[in-house]
Design a protein around this motif. Structure first.
Motif, PDB file in Angstrom:
ATOM      1  N   MET A  28       0.970  -0.960  -0.148  1.00  0.00           N
ATOM      2  CA  MET A  28       0.350  -0.286   0.333  1.00  0.00           C
ATOM      3  C   MET A  28       0.603   0.899   0.054  1.00  0.00           C
ATOM      4  O   MET A  28       0.477   2.101  -0.836  1.00  0.00           O
ATOM      5  CB  MET A  28      -0.884  -0.337   0.992  1.00  0.00           C
ATOM      6  CG  MET A  28      -2.530  -1.038   1.121  1.00  0.00           C
ATOM      7  SD  MET A  28      -3.143  -1.083   2.953  1.00  0.00           S
ATOM      8  CE  MET A  28      -2.560  -0.686   3.868  1.00  0.00           C
ATOM      9  N   PHE A  29       1.609   1.275   0.653  1.00  0.00           N
ATOM     10  CA  PHE A  29       2.921   2.034   1.105  1.00  0.00           C
ATOM     11  C   PHE A  29       3.649   2.328   0.636  1.00  0.00           C
ATOM     12  O   PHE A  29       5.180   2.964   0.665  1.00  0.00           O
ATOM     13  CB  PHE A  29       3.136   2.470   2.220  1.00  0.00           C
ATOM     14  CG  PHE A  29       1.976   2.762   3.085  1.00  0.00           C
ATOM     15  CD1 PHE A  29       1.399   4.419   2.960  1.00  0.00           C
ATOM     16  CD2 PHE A  29       1.816   1.752   3.953  1.00  0.00           C
ATOM     17  CE1 PHE A  29       0.138   4.449   3.758  1.00  0.00           C
ATOM     18  CE2 PHE A  29       0.644   2.550   4.509  1.00  0.00           C
ATOM     19  CZ  PHE A  29       0.164   3.540   4.730  1.00  0.00           C
ATOM     20  N   SER A  30       4.692   1.314  -0.681  1.00  0.00           N
ATOM     21  CA  SER A  30       5.725   1.301  -1.910  1.00  0.00           C
ATOM     22  C   SER A  30       7.198   0.808  -0.857  1.00  0.00           C
ATOM     23  O   SER A  30       7.179   1.830  -1.485  1.00  0.00           O
ATOM     24  CB  SER A  30       5.637   2.176  -3.289  1.00  0.00           C
ATOM     25  OG  SER A  30       6.021   1.582  -4.037  1.00  0.00           O
ATOM     26  N   LEU A  31       6.740   0.116   0.192  1.00  0.00           N
ATOM     27  CA  LEU A  31       7.947   0.100   0.489  1.00  0.00           C
ATOM     28  C   LEU A  31       8.545  -0.586   0.523  1.00  0.00           C
ATOM     29  O   LEU A  31       8.653  -1.720   0.228  1.00  0.00           O
ATOM     30  CB  LEU A  31       7.195   0.198   2.601  1.00  0.00           C
ATOM     31  CG  LEU A  31       6.802   0.911   2.937  1.00  0.00           C
ATOM     32  CD1 LEU A  31       6.142   0.971   4.477  1.00  0.00           C
ATOM     33  CD2 LEU A  31       7.611   2.634   2.954  1.00  0.00           C
ATOM     34  N   GLU A 214       1.914  12.401  -5.652  1.00  0.00           N
ATOM     35  CA  GLU A 214       0.536  11.687  -5.479  1.00  0.00           C
ATOM     36  C   GLU A 214       1.258   9.758  -6.471  1.00  0.00           C
ATOM     37  O   GLU A 214       2.374  10.193  -7.555  1.00  0.00           O
ATOM     38  CB  GLU A 214      -0.646  11.839  -6.232  1.00  0.00           C
ATOM     39  CG  GLU A 214      -1.483  12.919  -5.860  1.00  0.00           C
ATOM     40  CD  GLU A 214      -2.536  12.813  -7.063  1.00  0.00           C
ATOM     41  OE1 GLU A 214      -3.781  12.920  -6.946  1.00  0.00           O
ATOM     42  OE2 GLU A 214      -3.083  13.709  -7.114  1.00  0.00           O
ATOM     43  N   VAL A 215       1.468   8.994  -5.710  1.00  0.00           N
ATOM     44  CA  VAL A 215       2.458   7.658  -6.668  1.00  0.00           C
ATOM     45  C   VAL A 215       1.360   6.500  -6.165  1.00  0.00           C
ATOM     46  O   VAL A 215       0.582   5.852  -5.470  1.00  0.00           O
ATOM     47  CB  VAL A 215       3.562   7.813  -5.618  1.00  0.00           C
ATOM     48  CG1 VAL A 215       4.404   6.287  -5.648  1.00  0.00           C
ATOM     49  CG2 VAL A 215       4.512   8.789  -5.027  1.00  0.00           C
ATOM     50  N   LYS A 216       0.835   6.241  -7.624  1.00  0.00           N
ATOM     51  CA  LYS A 216       0.523   5.084  -8.273  1.00  0.00           C
ATOM     52  C   LYS A 216       1.581   3.507  -6.936  1.00  0.00           C
ATOM     53  O   LYS A 216       2.735   3.800  -6.766  1.00  0.00           O
ATOM     54  CB  LYS A 216       0.812   4.654  -9.364  1.00  0.00           C
ATOM     55  CG  LYS A 216      -0.189   4.989 -10.432  1.00  0.00           C
ATOM     56  CD  LYS A 216      -1.509   4.056 -10.034  1.00  0.00           C
ATOM     57  CE  LYS A 216      -2.861   4.792 -11.005  1.00  0.00           C
ATOM     58  NZ  LYS A 216      -3.073   5.812 -11.460  1.00  0.00           N
ATOM     59  N   VAL A 217       0.693   2.367  -6.453  1.00  0.00           N
ATOM     60  CA  VAL A 217       0.814   1.439  -5.994  1.00  0.00           C
ATOM     61  C   VAL A 217       0.677   0.635  -6.644  1.00  0.00           C
ATOM     62  O   VAL A 217      -0.177   0.464  -6.485  1.00  0.00           O
ATOM     63  CB  VAL A 217       0.933   2.225  -4.473  1.00  0.00           C
ATOM     64  CG1 VAL A 217       1.578   3.292  -3.721  1.00  0.00           C
ATOM     65  CG2 VAL A 217      -0.568   1.585  -3.405  1.00  0.00           C
ATOM     66  N   PRO A 218       1.797  -0.885  -6.115  1.00  0.00           N
ATOM     67  CA  PRO A 218       1.417  -2.156  -6.318  1.00  0.00           C
ATOM     68  C   PRO A 218       0.255  -2.758  -5.481  1.00  0.00           C
ATOM     69  O   PRO A 218       0.567  -4.170  -5.378  1.00  0.00           O
ATOM     70  CB  PRO A 218       2.547  -2.848  -6.375  1.00  0.00           C
ATOM     71  CG  PRO A 218       3.523  -2.279  -4.823  1.00  0.00           C
ATOM     72  CD  PRO A 218       2.838  -0.935  -5.361  1.00  0.00           C
ATOM     73  N   SER A 227      -3.133   4.386  -5.268  1.00  0.00           N
ATOM     74  CA  SER A 227      -2.420   5.768  -5.200  1.00  0.00           C
ATOM     75  C   SER A 227      -2.198   6.269  -3.922  1.00  0.00           C
ATOM     76  O   SER A 227      -3.139   6.129  -2.935  1.00  0.00           O
ATOM     77  CB  SER A 227      -2.510   6.838  -5.891  1.00  0.00           C
ATOM     78  OG  SER A 227      -2.409   6.258  -7.043  1.00  0.00           O
ATOM     79  N   MET A 228      -1.147   6.826  -3.339  1.00  0.00           N
ATOM     80  CA  MET A 228      -0.836   7.479  -1.992  1.00  0.00           C
ATOM     81  C   MET A 228      -0.596   8.413  -2.220  1.00  0.00           C
ATOM     82  O   MET A 228       0.144   9.168  -3.536  1.00  0.00           O
ATOM     83  CB  MET A 228       0.374   6.799  -1.186  1.00  0.00           C
ATOM     84  CG  MET A 228       1.385   6.375  -1.425  1.00  0.00           C
ATOM     85  SD  MET A 228       3.122   6.328  -0.636  1.00  0.00           S
ATOM     86  CE  MET A 228       4.201   6.022  -1.887  1.00  0.00           C
ATOM     87  N   LEU A 229      -0.683   9.789  -1.261  1.00  0.00           N
ATOM     88  CA  LEU A 229      -0.148  10.789  -1.233  1.00  0.00           C
ATOM     89  C   LEU A 229       1.599  10.818  -0.769  1.00  0.00           C
ATOM     90  O   LEU A 229       1.334  10.052   0.931  1.00  0.00           O
ATOM     91  CB  LEU A 229      -0.987  11.697   0.132  1.00  0.00           C
ATOM     92  CG  LEU A 229      -0.256  13.352  -0.740  1.00  0.00           C
ATOM     93  CD1 LEU A 229      -1.176  13.561  -1.694  1.00  0.00           C
ATOM     94  CD2 LEU A 229      -1.202  14.141   0.414  1.00  0.00           C
ATOM     95  N   LYS A 230       2.532  11.396  -1.379  1.00  0.00           N
ATOM     96  CA  LYS A 230       3.995  11.135  -0.276  1.00  0.00           C
ATOM     97  C   LYS A 230       4.290  12.573   0.374  1.00  0.00           C
ATOM     98  O   LYS A 230       4.127  13.027  -0.762  1.00  0.00           O
ATOM     99  CB  LYS A 230       4.914  10.752  -1.560  1.00  0.00           C
ATOM    100  CG  LYS A 230       6.169   9.860  -0.729  1.00  0.00           C
ATOM    101  CD  LYS A 230       6.654   9.617  -1.664  1.00  0.00           C
ATOM    102  CE  LYS A 230       8.052   9.496  -1.513  1.00  0.00           C
ATOM    103  NZ  LYS A 230       9.019   8.605  -2.570  1.00  0.00           N
ATOM    104  N   ILE A 231       4.125  12.490   1.382  1.00  0.00           N
ATOM    105  CA  ILE A 231       4.756  13.754   1.665  1.00  0.00           C
ATOM    106  C   ILE A 231       5.364  14.307   2.371  1.00  0.00           C
ATOM    107  O   ILE A 231       6.016  13.489   3.664  1.00  0.00           O
ATOM    108  CB  ILE A 231       3.809  14.663   2.667  1.00  0.00           C
ATOM    109  CG1 ILE A 231       1.981  14.615   1.792  1.00  0.00           C
ATOM    110  CG2 ILE A 231       3.689  15.965   3.521  1.00  0.00           C
ATOM    111  CD1 ILE A 231       1.211  14.510   3.073  1.00  0.00           C
TER     112      ILE A 231
END
Length: 234
Positions: A28-31, A214-218, A227-231
């Motif tokens: 969700m957070f592309s970590l 705004e980042v697309k996630v897998p 998508s998530m918001l990366k701040i």
């Protein structure tokens, strides 16, 4: 049952105690596990998610906070079991609104939700200090106490009951307690529509000196929730 116990039971009924697994958070957070090592991380609000439990067992420094943690762990476990049963009944009726790639079917989804609940409530028993009760938009943490803050399935999702002012106050508080970066997932409401004030919030954050993407996630289960918001704080 005393009046206080009755009141607590009624309040607990208003909380939905369902969570995602550690693996879901990674997607969700592309970590990656590597980028999490050495970071002080806050999961806010964490609910019945197993990110703190599994992360801590893997040597990560994770704290969870949620309004649910005002209640005893055994009560939360029972509430979680009830909530999962209810959610799966509803899911059977509305499964066409979801994308069944990550989970094979409703039964597989149920296994993930039960796994998260079990890991969370077991870890709560032995590491209660990692689970901090909070009532947003206020947090009982020091300025810049955490390097990374993750916020899943709360902000933006409940746009029908949490107004723009609440979102703004909560974001200000998340920024206050974070030193480096905040990630928020997803960017849609319960109907799968992009949060209507998102552009206004992004503009506000940019004026504060943040770099916002705004980042697309897998990960996509609810339609359009990918998508998530990366701040990133300057």
């Amino acid at each position: 049952m005393s009046q206080a116990e009755q009141s607590m039971k009624l309040e607990l009924e208003r909380i939905v105690f369902i969570g995602r697994t550690f693996e879901e958070y990674i997607d969700m957070f592309s970590l990656s596990n590597e980028e999490l090592k050495g970071k002080k991380i806050l999961d806010c609000p964490a609910g019945a998610c197993s990110f703190t439990a599994v992360g801590s067992n893997n040597g990560l420094n994770v704290t969870a906070c949620d309004i649910a943690y005002y209640y005893p762990g055994d009560n939360l476990k029972n509430k979680g079991l009830q909530d999962i049963e209810h959610a799966m009944e509803q899911m059977e009726k509305s499964k066409r609104n979801y994308i069944w790639n990550y989970f094979k079917d409703v039964e597989d989804l149920k296994k993930h939700r039960l796994s998260a609940l079990k890991d969370c409530t077991n870890h709560m028993k032995k590491s209660s200090e990692s689970y901090v009760p909070v009532t947003l938009p206020s947090l009982p943490f020091n300025d810049e106490e955490f390097d990374l803050l993750l916020s899943a399935h709360f902000l933006f999702m409940y746009a029908d009951r949490l107004d723009y002012k609440f979102h703004l106050k909560t974001l200000d508080e998340l920024l206050r307690v974070t030193k480096e970066e905040i990630r928020i997932f997803p960017l849609v409401d319960l109907e799968g529509k992009r949060y209507e004030h998102l552009d206004k919030l992004i503009e506000y954050l940019t004026i504060q000196g943040c770099v916002v993407d705004e980042v697309k996630v897998p990960y996509e289960f609810q339609k359009n929730a990918n998508s998530m918001l990366k701040i990133i704080k300057s």
